[in-house]
Design a protein around this motif. Structure first.
Motif, PDB file in Angstrom:
ATOM      1  N   LEU A 181       0.837  -1.245  -0.066  1.00  0.00           N
ATOM      2  CA  LEU A 181       0.153  -0.129   0.202  1.00  0.00           C
ATOM      3  C   LEU A 181       0.998   1.212   0.199  1.00  0.00           C
ATOM      4  O   LEU A 181       0.677   2.161  -0.724  1.00  0.00           O
ATOM      5  N   ALA A 182       1.897   1.247   0.705  1.00  0.00           N
ATOM      6  CA  ALA A 182       2.931   2.422   0.805  1.00  0.00           C
ATOM      7  C   ALA A 182       3.434   2.637  -0.550  1.00  0.00           C
ATOM      8  O   ALA A 182       3.559   3.820  -1.098  1.00  0.00           O
ATOM      9  N   TYR A 212      10.914  -0.082   4.499  1.00  0.00           N
ATOM     10  CA  TYR A 212      10.065   0.305   3.404  1.00  0.00           C
ATOM     11  C   TYR A 212       9.412   1.822   3.455  1.00  0.00           C
ATOM     12  O   TYR A 212       9.167   2.515   2.396  1.00  0.00           O
ATOM     13  N   CYS A 213       8.950   2.103   4.649  1.00  0.00           N
ATOM     14  CA  CYS A 213       8.373   3.421   5.068  1.00  0.00           C
ATOM     15  C   CYS A 213       9.395   4.237   5.296  1.00  0.00           C
ATOM     16  O   CYS A 213       9.342   4.749   6.571  1.00  0.00           O
ATOM     17  N   ASN A 214      10.406   4.820   4.621  1.00  0.00           N
ATOM     18  CA  ASN A 214      11.533   5.657   4.898  1.00  0.00           C
ATOM     19  C   ASN A 214      11.653   6.807   4.241  1.00  0.00           C
ATOM     20  O   ASN A 214      12.596   7.595   4.480  1.00  0.00           O
ATOM     21  N   VAL A 220       5.577   5.534  10.553  1.00  0.00           N
ATOM     22  CA  VAL A 220       4.916   4.329  11.276  1.00  0.00           C
ATOM     23  C   VAL A 220       4.913   4.873  12.791  1.00  0.00           C
ATOM     24  O   VAL A 220       5.699   5.425  13.274  1.00  0.00           O
ATOM     25  N   ILE A 221       3.672   4.782  13.105  1.00  0.00           N
ATOM     26  CA  ILE A 221       3.191   5.216  14.619  1.00  0.00           C
ATOM     27  C   ILE A 221       2.962   3.644  15.519  1.00  0.00           C
ATOM     28  O   ILE A 221       2.051   3.110  15.255  1.00  0.00           O
ATOM     29  N   THR A 222       3.699   3.754  16.420  1.00  0.00           N
ATOM     30  CA  THR A 222       3.288   2.515  17.487  1.00  0.00           C
ATOM     31  C   THR A 222       2.438   2.916  18.413  1.00  0.00           C
ATOM     32  O   THR A 222       2.871   3.790  19.273  1.00  0.00           O
ATOM     33  N   TYR A 223       1.271   2.477  18.211  1.00  0.00           N
ATOM     34  CA  TYR A 223       0.065   3.143  19.224  1.00  0.00           C
ATOM     35  C   TYR A 223      -0.112   2.217  20.243  1.00  0.00           C
ATOM     36  O   TYR A 223      -0.209   0.948  20.060  1.00  0.00           O
TER      37      TYR A 223
END
Length: 435
Positions: A181-182, A212-214, A220-223
């Protein structure tokens, strides 16, 4: 059931009245009749009172601490929040110190028994000390991992973006879909931001996803969901989805929530048309031919003081892709009641509800299919009540030309990602076209 009992009572009253009038003493029929009428009125009042109490028990509410965590301006007294906050560090301190206290007690007991010459007991206690040391090390490692992941527990209050695309990963097998998706968004909408909420994947998978999301437009949010009821983590109910959306709306003026298996086939022209629509309605999704009443357990309607009969002609909006605008209207009329239900186990997951076994061939088609939609059902009830059962105000048909999204199965996503890693990817991997 209560209506049935009331009807039986009324029938019994009528029969008793006829018997008294026909066979009672000549001077007493009127008195007997009056007595029966008084009793009937009392029973009717008790029935109404029981019904009112039942509705009050099913009234939705939100605890003050959740108001704060979700960024609502709580109208309730904040004293409870202050007390809870003051007790929380004490509880954490006690939990952290438990192994240390136990270890000291074991040491003292070991020394005492050694003095008495009980070598066997000392050996057992020595093993106990080793186990306690191991537990203490594991606890420290868990605390270090938590600190390294920097889990979010407080509402965001920084600068808002104009628009953000939002998705999440809860299981490790979803990481491949989120990565694709990213990449899909980077290719189709390279100027837009993407937020990926980590709801509990492993450290290894998190590193893979972050690699990959760099870019500056992917985060990226660690919730941390541990502050909420444990039922929120249930993948059947998806009660975490409104929590993710509410947090995202504190970070952007409007958001597109998309499941990680969704893909975009259009471009900026189609996106801008949909953004203009959502700024008018506040919410915009895609409806299906399925009636809300057929995908919603009847007990859920009680919490919204409504019933299934009102929703037999209202089309169900799925939560695969939905636009939200950060307005006061959306916050109070949509997000707040939706979250109240999501955080109330009896509302989001009524007794008898299940996610499989759907029977859509029942006649009439709007009857409950035996398959509950959980957070999606609550979302659709809120939408229907807010817009007076007019789905054209907040949704488009799933077959409409404006629908710029398509699904990609987990198997397809895993295969495509593996082929790309091996540099053997080709266009045949995607079963969908851009037409």
């Amino acid at each position: 059931m209560r209506t049935k009992h009331l009807i039986l009572i009324l029938i019994g009253v009528i029969i008793a009245t006829i018997v008294f009038i026909a066979f009672g003493p000549a001077g007493e029929p009127n008195d007997s009749f009056k007595h029966i009428v008084v009793q009937t009125h009392q029973q009717l009042k008790e029935f109404q009172e029981n019904l009112r109490v039942g509705l009050e028990r099913k009234k939705l509410d939100l605890e003050p601490k959740y108001f704060k965590l979700l960024g609502f301006a709580s109208p309730l007294n904040t004293k409870e929040n202050d007390d809870a906050a003051s007790h929380q560090p004490v509880q954490q301190h006690q939990e952290t110190d438990t192994p240390v206290t136990a270890r000291r007690a074991a040491q003292e007991l070991q020394q005492l028994h050694r003095r008495d010459g009980t070598r066997q007991m000392a050996a057992i206690e020595s093993n106990l000390l080793q186990e306690l040391d191991l537990q203490e090390q594991q606890l420290q490692q868990q605390q270090q991992q938590k600190s390294q992941r920097k889990r979010i527990t407080t509402p965001y209050n920084g600068t808002k973006a104009n628009f953000t695309i939002v998705t999440y990963v809860q299981q490790e097998r979803q990481v491949a879909s989120a990565i694709l998706l990213a990449q899909n968004i980077a290719a189709k909408l390279p100027s837009e931001y993407l937020l990926i909420y980590d709801l509990g994947v492993s450290e290894e998978q998190l590193r893979t996803l972050t690699a990959y999301c760099n870019s500056s437009r992917c985060t990226v949010i660690t919730y941390d969901l541990s502050e909420f009821p444990s039922s929120v983590n249930d993948q059947r109910t998806h009660a975490y989805r409104p929590i993710v959306i509410k947090d995202a709306l504190m970070r952007a003026k409007s958001v597109l929530f998309a499941e990680n298996y969704m893909r975009i086939r259009g471009g900026y022209r189609e996106l801008h048309e949909l953004q203009n629509r959502v700024m008018v309605s506040g919410v915009l999704g895609w409806n299906t031919p399925t009636a809300v009443s057929s995908r919603t357990h009847p007990k859920m309607f009680d919490y919204f003081e409504s019933n299934a009969e009102n929703f037999i002609f209202l089309r169900m909006v799925d939560l695969d892709t939905v636009f939200f605008a950060d307005t006061l209207f959306v916050t109070e009329k949509i997000m707040l009641p939706w979250l109240k239900c999501a955080l109330t186990l009896e509302c989001i997951d009524p007794i008898g509800a299940q996610s499989n076994g759907c029977k859509f061939n029942k006649k009439p088609l709007y009857r409950y299919s035996g398959c509950h939609g959980y957070d999606a059902s609550a979302f659709n009830i809120v939408l229907g009540l807010t817009w007076h059962l007019d789905d054209s105000k907040y949704s488009l048909p799933c077959t409409a030309k404006e629908n710029m999204f398509y699904k990609e199965t987990l198997e397809q996503a895993t295969k495509i990602l593996e082929n790309r890693r091996r540099n053997t990817s080709d266009t045949s991997d995607h079963p969908f076209t851009e037409d």
